[in-house]
Design a protein around this motif. Structure first.
Motif, PDB file in Angstrom:
ATOM      1  N   MET A  75     -45.324 -26.942  49.778  1.00 63.96           N
ATOM      2  CA  MET A  75     -46.439 -26.897  50.708  1.00 63.96           C
ATOM      3  C   MET A  75     -47.270 -28.177  50.703  1.00 63.96           C
ATOM      4  O   MET A  75     -47.589 -28.721  51.765  1.00 63.96           O
ATOM      5  CB  MET A  75     -47.358 -25.714  50.389  1.00 63.96           C
ATOM      6  N   GLY A  76     -47.633 -28.666  49.545  1.00 71.32           N
ATOM      7  CA  GLY A  76     -48.471 -29.858  49.462  1.00 71.32           C
ATOM      8  C   GLY A  76     -47.816 -31.071  50.093  1.00 71.32           C
ATOM      9  O   GLY A  76     -48.446 -31.824  50.843  1.00 71.32           O
ATOM     10  N   THR A  77     -46.551 -31.256  49.810  1.00 75.56           N
ATOM     11  CA  THR A  77     -45.807 -32.376  50.389  1.00 75.56           C
ATOM     12  C   THR A  77     -45.670 -32.201  51.896  1.00 75.56           C
ATOM     13  O   THR A  77     -45.892 -33.145  52.662  1.00 75.56           O
ATOM     14  CB  THR A  77     -44.419 -32.489  49.737  1.00 75.56           C
ATOM     15  N   SER A  78     -45.308 -30.992  52.328  1.00 79.00           N
ATOM     16  CA  SER A  78     -45.150 -30.725  53.768  1.00 79.00           C
ATOM     17  C   SER A  78     -46.432 -31.017  54.520  1.00 79.00           C
ATOM     18  O   SER A  78     -46.425 -31.701  55.551  1.00 79.00           O
ATOM     19  CB  SER A  78     -44.765 -29.262  54.008  1.00 79.00           C
ATOM     20  N   TYR A  79     -47.531 -30.499  54.016  1.00 77.18           N
ATOM     21  CA  TYR A  79     -48.798 -30.663  54.719  1.00 77.18           C
ATOM     22  C   TYR A  79     -49.229 -32.128  54.751  1.00 77.18           C
ATOM     23  O   TYR A  79     -49.686 -32.627  55.782  1.00 77.18           O
ATOM     24  CB  TYR A  79     -49.884 -29.795  54.076  1.00 77.18           C
ATOM     25  N   ALA A  80     -49.057 -32.829  53.641  1.00 77.23           N
ATOM     26  CA  ALA A  80     -49.449 -34.240  53.592  1.00 77.23           C
ATOM     27  C   ALA A  80     -48.625 -35.086  54.564  1.00 77.23           C
ATOM     28  O   ALA A  80     -49.167 -35.923  55.289  1.00 77.23           O
ATOM     29  CB  ALA A  80     -49.304 -34.776  52.166  1.00 77.23           C
ATOM     30  N   VAL A  81     -47.334 -34.863  54.597  1.00 78.65           N
ATOM     31  CA  VAL A  81     -46.472 -35.634  55.491  1.00 78.65           C
ATOM     32  C   VAL A  81     -46.756 -35.253  56.944  1.00 78.65           C
ATOM     33  O   VAL A  81     -46.850 -36.119  57.817  1.00 78.65           O
ATOM     34  CB  VAL A  81     -44.979 -35.432  55.137  1.00 78.65           C
ATOM     35  N   TRP A  82     -46.933 -33.970  57.223  1.00 78.16           N
ATOM     36  CA  TRP A  82     -47.225 -33.497  58.582  1.00 78.16           C
ATOM     37  C   TRP A  82     -48.514 -34.120  59.110  1.00 78.16           C
ATOM     38  O   TRP A  82     -48.543 -34.631  60.232  1.00 78.16           O
ATOM     39  CB  TRP A  82     -47.307 -31.979  58.554  1.00 78.16           C
ATOM     40  N   THR A  83     -49.560 -34.088  58.308  1.00 74.71           N
ATOM     41  CA  THR A  83     -50.820 -34.688  58.762  1.00 74.71           C
ATOM     42  C   THR A  83     -50.701 -36.201  58.864  1.00 74.71           C
ATOM     43  O   THR A  83     -51.318 -36.807  59.747  1.00 74.71           O
ATOM     44  CB  THR A  83     -52.002 -34.314  57.854  1.00 74.71           C
ATOM     45  N   GLY A  84     -49.916 -36.817  57.988  1.00 71.25           N
ATOM     46  CA  GLY A  84     -49.704 -38.263  58.074  1.00 71.25           C
ATOM     47  C   GLY A  84     -49.006 -38.663  59.361  1.00 71.25           C
ATOM     48  O   GLY A  84     -49.418 -39.608  60.037  1.00 71.25           O
ATOM     49  N   LEU A 101     -39.784 -31.060  59.580  1.00 73.11           N
ATOM     50  CA  LEU A 101     -41.091 -31.652  59.314  1.00 73.11           C
ATOM     51  C   LEU A 101     -41.366 -32.850  60.225  1.00 73.11           C
ATOM     52  O   LEU A 101     -42.476 -32.997  60.745  1.00 73.11           O
ATOM     53  CB  LEU A 101     -41.180 -32.061  57.841  1.00 73.11           C
ATOM     54  N   LEU A 102     -40.370 -33.672  60.447  1.00 75.95           N
ATOM     55  CA  LEU A 102     -40.533 -34.810  61.341  1.00 75.95           C
ATOM     56  C   LEU A 102     -40.891 -34.337  62.757  1.00 75.95           C
ATOM     57  O   LEU A 102     -41.837 -34.826  63.373  1.00 75.95           O
ATOM     58  CB  LEU A 102     -39.255 -35.653  61.377  1.00 75.95           C
ATOM     59  N   PHE A 103     -40.146 -33.350  63.251  1.00 75.84           N
ATOM     60  CA  PHE A 103     -40.432 -32.846  64.601  1.00 75.84           C
ATOM     61  C   PHE A 103     -41.760 -32.099  64.660  1.00 75.84           C
ATOM     62  O   PHE A 103     -42.457 -32.138  65.680  1.00 75.84           O
ATOM     63  CB  PHE A 103     -39.278 -31.995  65.115  1.00 75.84           C
ATOM     64  N   ALA A 104     -42.142 -31.440  63.564  1.00 74.86           N
ATOM     65  CA  ALA A 104     -43.455 -30.790  63.526  1.00 74.86           C
ATOM     66  C   ALA A 104     -44.561 -31.828  63.694  1.00 74.86           C
ATOM     67  O   ALA A 104     -45.518 -31.613  64.447  1.00 74.86           O
ATOM     68  CB  ALA A 104     -43.630 -30.035  62.203  1.00 74.86           C
ATOM     69  N   GLY A 105     -44.426 -32.949  63.015  1.00 75.82           N
ATOM     70  CA  GLY A 105     -45.410 -34.026  63.158  1.00 75.82           C
ATOM     71  C   GLY A 105     -45.427 -34.613  64.554  1.00 75.82           C
ATOM     72  O   GLY A 105     -46.490 -34.897  65.112  1.00 75.82           O
ATOM     73  N   LEU A 106     -44.258 -34.777  65.154  1.00 76.17           N
ATOM     74  CA  LEU A 106     -44.185 -35.317  66.512  1.00 76.17           C
ATOM     75  C   LEU A 106     -44.810 -34.353  67.522  1.00 76.17           C
ATOM     76  O   LEU A 106     -45.514 -34.778  68.443  1.00 76.17           O
ATOM     77  CB  LEU A 106     -42.741 -35.630  66.882  1.00 76.17           C
ATOM     78  N   PHE A 107     -44.572 -33.056  67.339  1.00 68.09           N
ATOM     79  CA  PHE A 107     -45.202 -32.094  68.236  1.00 68.09           C
ATOM     80  C   PHE A 107     -46.709 -32.014  68.005  1.00 68.09           C
ATOM     81  O   PHE A 107     -47.463 -31.700  68.936  1.00 68.09           O
ATOM     82  CB  PHE A 107     -44.556 -30.706  68.114  1.00 68.09           C
ATOM     83  N   GLU A 108     -47.163 -32.315  66.800  1.00 69.36           N
ATOM     84  CA  GLU A 108     -48.610 -32.390  66.572  1.00 69.36           C
ATOM     85  C   GLU A 108     -49.204 -33.504  67.435  1.00 69.36           C
ATOM     86  O   GLU A 108     -50.278 -33.346  68.023  1.00 69.36           O
ATOM     87  CB  GLU A 108     -48.922 -32.634  65.096  1.00 69.36           C
TER      88      GLU A 108
END
Length: 104
Positions: free
Chosen positions: A55-64, A6-13
């Motif tokens: 899903m809800g937690t993943s999406y919220a953290v990813w967008t954050g 999840l951390l790397f998903a956010g960084l790649f975003e």
């Protein structure tokens, strides 16, 4: 391991958003590749993270992560405002993402 994905998903975003900004400025192949690689990797890693994190937690953290990362990249590399109020609200978004990790 899901939180690492999840951390790397956010960084790649953030990489994808920087690529999008580069497309708007330069419209060259490097900018398009940066955007495509960033977004594809981001979604692939988000998908992996969602196997163990709700899903809800993943999406919220990813967008954050993406929101904070995009705002910080804008301030560092593109001359966007560094007003203390903006930084305060960025920290609030970041603290909400950390809070979700702590209660999950």
């Amino acid at each position: 391991m899901g939180w690492v994905f999840l951390l790397f998903a956010g960084l790649f975003e953030v990489v994808g958003v920087v690529g999008m900004n580069q497309i708007n400025k330069h419209k060259n192949i490097k900018a398009y590749l940066l955007f495509i690689v960033g977004i594809v990797m981001s979604f692939a890693l988000l998908s992996q993270a969602m196997r163990t994190i709700p899903m809800g937690t993943s999406y919220a953290v990813w967008t954050g992560i993406g929101t904070v990362g995009g705002a910080v990249a804008g301030m560092l590399f593109y001359g966007e405002s560094k007003d203390w109020k903006r930084i305060l609200f960025i920290m609030m978004v970041l603290s909400a993402a950390v809070g979700l990790k702590l209660i999950s």
